[in-house]
Design a protein around this motif. Structure first.
Motif, short mmCIF file in Angstrom:
data_model
loop_
_atom_site.label_atom_id
_atom_site.label_comp_id
_atom_site.label_asym_id
_atom_site.label_seq_id
_atom_site.Cartn_x
_atom_site.Cartn_y
_atom_site.Cartn_z
N ASN A 228 86.05 -46.71 15.76
CA ASN A 228 85.01 -45.70 15.67
C ASN A 228 84.20 -45.74 16.97
O ASN A 228 83.44 -46.68 17.20
CB ASN A 228 84.10 -46.00 14.47
CG ASN A 228 82.93 -45.02 14.36
OD1 ASN A 228 82.96 -43.93 14.93
ND2 ASN A 228 81.91 -45.42 13.63
N VAL B 233 81.36 -44.91 18.76
CA VAL B 233 80.00 -44.47 18.46
C VAL B 233 79.34 -43.93 19.73
O VAL B 233 79.25 -44.62 20.74
CB VAL B 233 79.19 -45.64 17.89
CG1 VAL B 233 77.74 -45.23 17.66
CG2 VAL B 233 79.81 -46.14 16.61
N SER B 234 78.87 -42.70 19.66
CA SER B 234 78.12 -42.12 20.77
C SER B 234 76.63 -42.23 20.48
O SER B 234 76.21 -42.63 19.39
CB SER B 234 78.51 -40.66 20.97
OG SER B 234 77.89 -39.83 20.01
N GLN C 135 74.83 -39.92 19.85
CA GLN C 135 74.50 -38.89 18.86
C GLN C 135 74.85 -39.31 17.44
O GLN C 135 74.63 -38.55 16.50
CB GLN C 135 75.24 -37.58 19.20
CG GLN C 135 74.93 -37.05 20.59
CD GLN C 135 73.45 -36.83 20.81
OE1 GLN C 135 72.78 -36.19 20.00
NE2 GLN C 135 72.91 -37.38 21.89
N TYR C 136 75.42 -40.49 17.28
CA TYR C 136 75.87 -40.93 15.96
C TYR C 136 74.69 -41.11 15.01
O TYR C 136 73.66 -41.67 15.38
CB TYR C 136 76.63 -42.26 16.07
CG TYR C 136 77.19 -42.74 14.75
CD1 TYR C 136 78.38 -42.23 14.26
CD2 TYR C 136 76.51 -43.69 13.99
CE1 TYR C 136 78.89 -42.67 13.05
CE2 TYR C 136 77.01 -44.13 12.79
CZ TYR C 136 78.20 -43.62 12.32
OH TYR C 136 78.70 -44.04 11.12
N ARG C 137 74.85 -40.65 13.79
CA ARG C 137 73.82 -40.81 12.76
C ARG C 137 74.48 -41.14 11.43
O ARG C 137 75.46 -40.52 11.04
CB ARG C 137 72.98 -39.53 12.59
CG ARG C 137 72.24 -39.09 13.85
CD ARG C 137 71.15 -40.06 14.24
NE ARG C 137 70.40 -39.65 15.41
CZ ARG C 137 70.70 -40.00 16.66
NH1 ARG C 137 71.74 -40.79 16.90
NH2 ARG C 137 69.96 -39.59 17.67
N SER D 158 76.02 -47.88 21.13
CA SER D 158 77.00 -47.03 21.81
C SER D 158 77.50 -47.70 23.09
O SER D 158 78.72 -47.71 23.36
CB SER D 158 76.38 -45.67 22.14
OG SER D 158 77.28 -44.87 22.88
N ARG E 141 85.88 -40.37 17.14
CA ARG E 141 84.50 -40.16 17.57
C ARG E 141 83.54 -40.01 16.40
O ARG E 141 83.72 -39.16 15.52
CB ARG E 141 84.41 -38.90 18.44
CG ARG E 141 85.09 -39.05 19.80
CD ARG E 141 84.17 -39.75 20.77
NE ARG E 141 84.79 -39.98 22.07
CZ ARG E 141 84.15 -40.34 23.15
NH1 ARG E 141 82.82 -40.48 23.09
NH2 ARG E 141 84.77 -40.57 24.28
N ASP E 142 82.52 -40.87 16.40
CA ASP E 142 81.39 -40.76 15.48
C ASP E 142 81.82 -40.56 14.02
O ASP E 142 81.33 -39.67 13.32
CB ASP E 142 80.48 -39.61 15.92
CG ASP E 142 79.71 -39.96 17.18
OD1 ASP E 142 79.56 -41.16 17.46
OD2 ASP E 142 79.28 -39.03 17.89
#
Length: 343
Positions: A265, A267-268, A270-272, A295, A318-319
């Motif tokens: 995974n 994680v950017s 922007q991940y929530r 990230s 992604r995310d």
């Protein structure tokens, strides 16, 4: 649901804050965990048609082994910290057409024994090999989620002749790379009384706030309930998870010789998590800051894996969710079958 342990990203605490509750089996007990009252509830009947055995791996230590059957070479499924082999009850059947699939519940968790010691990485890998020996299995494909990646790396380094191939399911090396210094995201909303009313309610809360739903049998083998089915707490004392984490060591990726697949995974910033939207403004800001750090760490950890595990194949999602094999099952199965079967 989870406290300061990745808030579901790595789910190290299994049942979140309830992994920090009182233990039902003292840490020094070496017998299998006591019968789980939740299994008396029809909701907790294990409907997966696997064979369950308990294999002695050490003096007075037995671990639960699930055998989902199948034909071909053996695939061994290892779960993350807090989980038991039942977390793979649905996923295992994606491979029984080409593999004999078994799962091991590591010592200290589920219905396996809870000895006072043996949570270091060397012993955990030795337990896995002991299971192979007792079942007469010479070599296997090892698949590990989350903290099980540490076992995969150790197995490949110390027992290379027992490892056919490796699959890391969002199982980056948390034993090195500054992981312990990363600020963790704030936890989600406190569980309501209604969330603890039954296993189904807890599973629904996890799907709502953490973004994944485990098989009910996996949850049943993590918890204690009263006669009505209400959840009282976990069956694994928090000391056990603490000992396991304290025993982590950096992965010797350079010693891995087996063909290796990593599905991570990515994680950017922007991940929530799903529960993010229920946080107040200050906790959202705290979450945002911690995700920035996470990230960066994830990017570096994936780069290290790709560079040091020679010839590895890496898939970045992604995310998505830490439980990639549940949330992204179709993609994970497709990538695993391509890697394992060459098709």
């Amino acid at each position: 649901m989870t406290p300061a342990v990745l808030a579901g990203l790595v789910a190290l605490a299994g049942l979140g804050q309830y992994a920090l509750g009182p233990a039902t089996t003292r840490v020094g007990s070496t017998s299998p965990a006591p019968h789980i009252e939740a299994a008396n509830d029809v909701s907790c009947f294990d409907t997966s048609p696997h064979k369950t055995t308990f294999v002695t791996v050490d003096r007075d230590v037995r671990v639960e082994v699930l055998d989902w059957g199948g034909t071909g070479e053996t695939m061994v499924l290892l779960g993350g910290l807090g989980d038991n082999a039942h977390v793979y009850d649905a996923f295992a059947y994606q491979f029984t057409d080409r593999f004999r699939v078994i799962g091991i519940t590591r010592r200290g968790f589920g219905r396996s024994s809870q000895p006072a010691r043996g949570y270091d990485l060397d012993t955990r890998a030795r337990d896995d090999v002991a299971v192979l020996d007792k079942l007469g299995i010479r070599q296997a494909v090892f698949v590990g989620h989350s903290v099980a990646g540490t076992e995969l790396s150790k197995l490949a380094a110390v027992y290379p002749d027992r490892v056919r191939k490796l699959v890391y399911l969002d199982a980056l090396d948390i034993g090195s790379g500054g992981w312990a210094k990363i600020p963790q995201p704030p936890s989600g909303p406190e569980l309501a009384a209604t969330d603890l009313a039954s296993v189904q309610r807890l599973a629904a809360e996890s799907a709502r706030d953490d973004g994944y739903r485990k098989p009910l049998a996996a949850i049943c083998n993590m918890i204690r309930t009263d006669a009505s089915g209400r959840i009282l707490g976990p069956i694994t004392p928090p000391e056990i998870s603490g000992k396991l984490l304290a025993g982590l060591r950096p992965a010797a990726y350079g010693l891995i010789q087996a063909p290796t697949l990593g599905i991570f995974n990515r994680v950017s910033t922007q991940y929530r998590m799903p529960y993010y939207w229920a946080l107040n403004a200050s906790r959202k800001e705290e979450f945002d800051r911690s995700i920035d750090a996470l990230s960066k760490w994830t990017e570096g950890a994936i780069q290290r894996f790709r560079a040091e595990v020679k010839g590895s194949h890496v898939v970045e999602l992604r995310d998505t969710n830490h439980y990639v094999f549940i949330v992204e099952e179709a993609v994970v199965v497709r990538e695993m079958r391509k890697f394992l079967l060459g098709s």
